[in-house]
Design a protein around this motif. Structure first.
Motif, PDB file in Angstrom:
ATOM      1  N   TYR A   1      21.564  39.148 -48.823  1.00 26.47           N
ATOM      2  CA  TYR A   1      21.806  37.705 -49.560  1.00 26.47           C
ATOM      3  C   TYR A   1      22.764  36.921 -48.563  1.00 26.47           C
ATOM      4  O   TYR A   1      23.610  37.597 -48.233  1.00 26.47           O
ATOM      5  CB  TYR A   1      22.583  38.267 -51.068  1.00 26.47           C
ATOM      6  CG  TYR A   1      22.984  37.317 -51.578  1.00 26.47           C
ATOM      7  CD1 TYR A   1      22.021  36.589 -52.417  1.00 26.47           C
ATOM      8  CD2 TYR A   1      24.353  37.039 -51.753  1.00 26.47           C
ATOM      9  CE1 TYR A   1      22.515  35.484 -53.144  1.00 26.47           C
ATOM     10  CE2 TYR A   1      24.870  35.827 -52.592  1.00 26.47           C
ATOM     11  CZ  TYR A   1      24.184  35.073 -53.298  1.00 26.47           C
ATOM     12  OH  TYR A   1      24.351  34.205 -54.121  1.00 26.47           O
TER      13      TYR A   1
ATOM     14  N   ASN B   1      24.848  33.304 -48.582  1.00 23.73           N
ATOM     15  CA  ASN B   1      25.403  32.387 -49.426  1.00 23.73           C
ATOM     16  C   ASN B   1      26.668  31.470 -48.526  1.00 23.73           C
ATOM     17  O   ASN B   1      27.119  32.094 -47.704  1.00 23.73           O
ATOM     18  CB  ASN B   1      26.222  33.258 -50.542  1.00 23.73           C
ATOM     19  CG  ASN B   1      26.848  32.428 -51.533  1.00 23.73           C
ATOM     20  OD1 ASN B   1      26.022  31.262 -52.169  1.00 23.73           O
ATOM     21  ND2 ASN B   1      27.866  32.643 -52.040  1.00 23.73           N
TER      22      ASN B   1
ATOM     23  N   THR C   1      26.081  23.843 -53.623  1.00 28.36           N
ATOM     24  CA  THR C   1      24.612  23.735 -54.032  1.00 28.36           C
ATOM     25  C   THR C   1      24.184  22.071 -53.921  1.00 28.36           C
ATOM     26  O   THR C   1      25.252  21.090 -53.613  1.00 28.36           O
ATOM     27  CB  THR C   1      24.548  23.897 -55.330  1.00 28.36           C
ATOM     28  OG1 THR C   1      25.358  23.079 -56.192  1.00 28.36           O
ATOM     29  CG2 THR C   1      24.676  25.152 -55.646  1.00 28.36           C
TER      30      THR C   1
ATOM     31  N   TYR D   1      13.690  33.953 -47.714  1.00 27.15           N
ATOM     32  CA  TYR D   1      13.123  33.710 -49.007  1.00 27.15           C
ATOM     33  C   TYR D   1      14.301  32.908 -49.761  1.00 27.15           C
ATOM     34  O   TYR D   1      15.379  33.225 -49.628  1.00 27.15           O
ATOM     35  CB  TYR D   1      12.551  34.932 -49.746  1.00 27.15           C
ATOM     36  CG  TYR D   1      11.508  35.506 -48.994  1.00 27.15           C
ATOM     37  CD1 TYR D   1      10.139  35.284 -49.578  1.00 27.15           C
ATOM     38  CD2 TYR D   1      11.451  36.285 -48.087  1.00 27.15           C
ATOM     39  CE1 TYR D   1       9.044  35.863 -48.735  1.00 27.15           C
ATOM     40  CE2 TYR D   1      10.322  36.822 -47.433  1.00 27.15           C
ATOM     41  CZ  TYR D   1       9.449  36.582 -47.669  1.00 27.15           C
ATOM     42  OH  TYR D   1       8.190  37.162 -47.262  1.00 27.15           O
ATOM     43  N   ASP D   2      13.761  31.918 -50.794  1.00 22.66           N
ATOM     44  CA  ASP D   2      14.688  31.409 -51.579  1.00 22.66           C
ATOM     45  C   ASP D   2      15.384  32.376 -52.543  1.00 22.66           C
ATOM     46  O   ASP D   2      16.612  32.223 -52.865  1.00 22.66           O
ATOM     47  CB  ASP D   2      14.034  30.231 -52.362  1.00 22.66           C
ATOM     48  CG  ASP D   2      13.728  29.019 -51.433  1.00 22.66           C
ATOM     49  OD1 ASP D   2      14.345  28.750 -50.277  1.00 22.66           O
ATOM     50  OD2 ASP D   2      12.799  28.319 -51.810  1.00 22.66           O
ATOM     51  N   ASP D   3      14.583  32.980 -53.233  1.00 22.66           N
ATOM     52  CA  ASP D   3      15.331  34.000 -54.152  1.00 22.66           C
ATOM     53  C   ASP D   3      14.530  35.166 -54.274  1.00 22.66           C
ATOM     54  O   ASP D   3      13.403  35.528 -53.836  1.00 22.66           O
ATOM     55  CB  ASP D   3      15.030  33.219 -55.564  1.00 22.66           C
ATOM     56  CG  ASP D   3      16.083  32.218 -55.827  1.00 22.66           C
ATOM     57  OD1 ASP D   3      17.357  32.593 -55.770  1.00 22.66           O
ATOM     58  OD2 ASP D   3      15.521  31.006 -56.045  1.00 22.66           O
TER      59      ASP D   3
ATOM     60  N   SER E   1      12.812  37.997 -57.405  1.00 20.14           N
ATOM     61  CA  SER E   1      12.454  37.980 -58.618  1.00 20.14           C
ATOM     62  C   SER E   1      13.141  38.976 -59.387  1.00 20.14           C
ATOM     63  O   SER E   1      13.911  39.356 -59.050  1.00 20.14           O
ATOM     64  CB  SER E   1      10.849  38.601 -58.716  1.00 20.14           C
ATOM     65  OG  SER E   1      10.678  40.020 -58.367  1.00 20.14           O
TER      66      SER E   1
ATOM     67  N   HIS F   1      18.643  27.539 -49.510  1.00 23.37           N
ATOM     68  CA  HIS F   1      18.060  27.115 -50.845  1.00 23.37           C
ATOM     69  C   HIS F   1      19.292  26.332 -51.565  1.00 23.37           C
ATOM     70  O   HIS F   1      20.372  26.707 -51.942  1.00 23.37           O
ATOM     71  CB  HIS F   1      17.687  28.538 -51.483  1.00 23.37           C
ATOM     72  CG  HIS F   1      17.042  28.211 -52.780  1.00 23.37           C
ATOM     73  ND1 HIS F   1      17.343  28.624 -54.213  1.00 23.37           N
ATOM     74  CD2 HIS F   1      16.011  27.166 -52.892  1.00 23.37           C
ATOM     75  CE1 HIS F   1      16.547  28.261 -54.966  1.00 23.37           C
ATOM     76  NE2 HIS F   1      15.824  27.353 -54.594  1.00 23.37           N
TER      77      HIS F   1
ATOM     78  N   ASP G   1      20.864  26.694 -55.389  1.00 20.64           N
ATOM     79  CA  ASP G   1      21.861  27.643 -55.840  1.00 20.64           C
ATOM     80  C   ASP G   1      22.711  27.934 -54.625  1.00 20.64           C
ATOM     81  O   ASP G   1      23.544  28.902 -54.634  1.00 20.64           O
ATOM     82  CB  ASP G   1      21.309  28.978 -56.301  1.00 20.64           C
ATOM     83  CG  ASP G   1      20.300  29.734 -55.754  1.00 20.64           C
ATOM     84  OD1 ASP G   1      20.261  29.295 -54.349  1.00 20.64           O
ATOM     85  OD2 ASP G   1      19.879  30.824 -56.142  1.00 20.64           O
TER      86      ASP G   1
ATOM     87  N   SER H   1      22.220  29.791 -51.740  1.00 16.48           N
ATOM     88  CA  SER H   1      21.909  31.025 -51.360  1.00 16.48           C
ATOM     89  C   SER H   1      20.585  31.151 -50.979  1.00 16.48           C
ATOM     90  O   SER H   1      19.444  30.590 -51.588  1.00 16.48           O
ATOM     91  CB  SER H   1      22.458  32.206 -52.430  1.00 16.48           C
ATOM     92  OG  SER H   1      21.478  32.011 -53.603  1.00 16.48           O
ATOM     93  N   SER H   2      20.017  32.258 -50.164  1.00 19.94           N
ATOM     94  CA  SER H   2      18.816  32.672 -49.789  1.00 19.94           C
ATOM     95  C   SER H   2      18.849  34.116 -49.409  1.00 19.94           C
ATOM     96  O   SER H   2      20.009  34.797 -49.351  1.00 19.94           O
ATOM     97  CB  SER H   2      18.460  32.030 -48.457  1.00 19.94           C
ATOM     98  OG  SER H   2      18.306  30.608 -48.630  1.00 19.94           O
ATOM     99  N   VAL H   3      17.553  34.709 -49.488  1.00 14.44           N
ATOM    100  CA  VAL H   3      17.523  35.967 -49.103  1.00 14.44           C
ATOM    101  C   VAL H   3      16.711  36.155 -47.816  1.00 14.44           C
ATOM    102  O   VAL H   3      15.688  35.658 -47.742  1.00 14.44           O
ATOM    103  CB  VAL H   3      16.613  36.853 -50.365  1.00 14.44           C
ATOM    104  CG1 VAL H   3      16.351  38.186 -50.062  1.00 14.44           C
ATOM    105  CG2 VAL H   3      17.349  36.549 -51.687  1.00 14.44           C
TER     106      VAL H   3
END
Length: 183
Positions: free
Chosen positions: A65, A67, A77, A98-100, A102, A123, A126, A128-130
């Motif tokens: 993660y 952030n 944000t 990736y944005d998020d 699931s 992203h 929010d 944050s990204s993954v």
């Protein structure tokens, strides 16, 4: 008249109610919205999960993660923040952003960036990204993300696949709190 100068740096909506000392039922409420600062003061890279190396071409997916925060720790944000990414293992089969995630913990949708140029935009919805590290081989992979002079690193491990385990129990039934042995 009144002047509100400090909400302590925490983003969010604040309701301020003013009333008369002589009659508290006469009042007015105003809502102030405090937005996060647009300057990035912190970047965090936190491992979400390690993985097991793939078998026969399958790959293990380890995730981190990322952030970005302002000087008060609020997530930034709605800003187009570019991060530069470096890794200790350029030979990982694939590193993508990736944005998020699931609700089940899998990446949501298509990759937002392949990191081919070593950068990605966080992203904006929010802040944050993954980052997903795919590897068919066991290894530790450390990712360092940097934005506007702030950086952080996180490490995920792709463990060696342990193979098959055979287990034979010495009992066919057990009750709650029974001890069952195996050979």
């Amino acid at each position: 008249a009144y002047n509100v100068t400090d909400f302590g740096g925490v983003a969010g909506d604040y309701n301020v109610t003013a009333s008369l000392d002589s009659n508290s039922s006469v009042n007015v409420t105003t809502t102030y919205t405090v937005n996060p600062n647009t300057n990035v003061a912190g970047v965090s890279v936190s491992p979400i999960e390690d993985s097991i190396a793939g078998q026969s071409g399958d790959t293990g997916n380890a995730t981190m993660y990322v952030n970005v925060t302002d000087q008060f720790g609020n997530t930034v944000t709605g800003q187009n923040v570019e991060l530069t990414v470096s890794t200790t293992d350029a030979n990982a089969d694939e590193i993508a952003v990736y944005d998020d995630l699931s609700g089940s913990g899998d990446v949501a949708g298509a990759a937002a960036d392949s990191l081919a140029d070593g950068t990605f935009n966080i992203h904006t919805a929010d802040g944050s990204s993954v980052i997903v590290v795919n590897s068919a081989n066991p290894k530790d992979v450390t990712i360092t993300a940097e934005a506007q002079g702030s950086s952080d690193s996180g490490t995920v491990t792709v463990f060696e696949q342990i193979g098959q385990i055979s287990l034979s129990l010495n009992q066919t039934t057990a009750q709650q709190n029974d001890v069952v042995t195996a050979d």
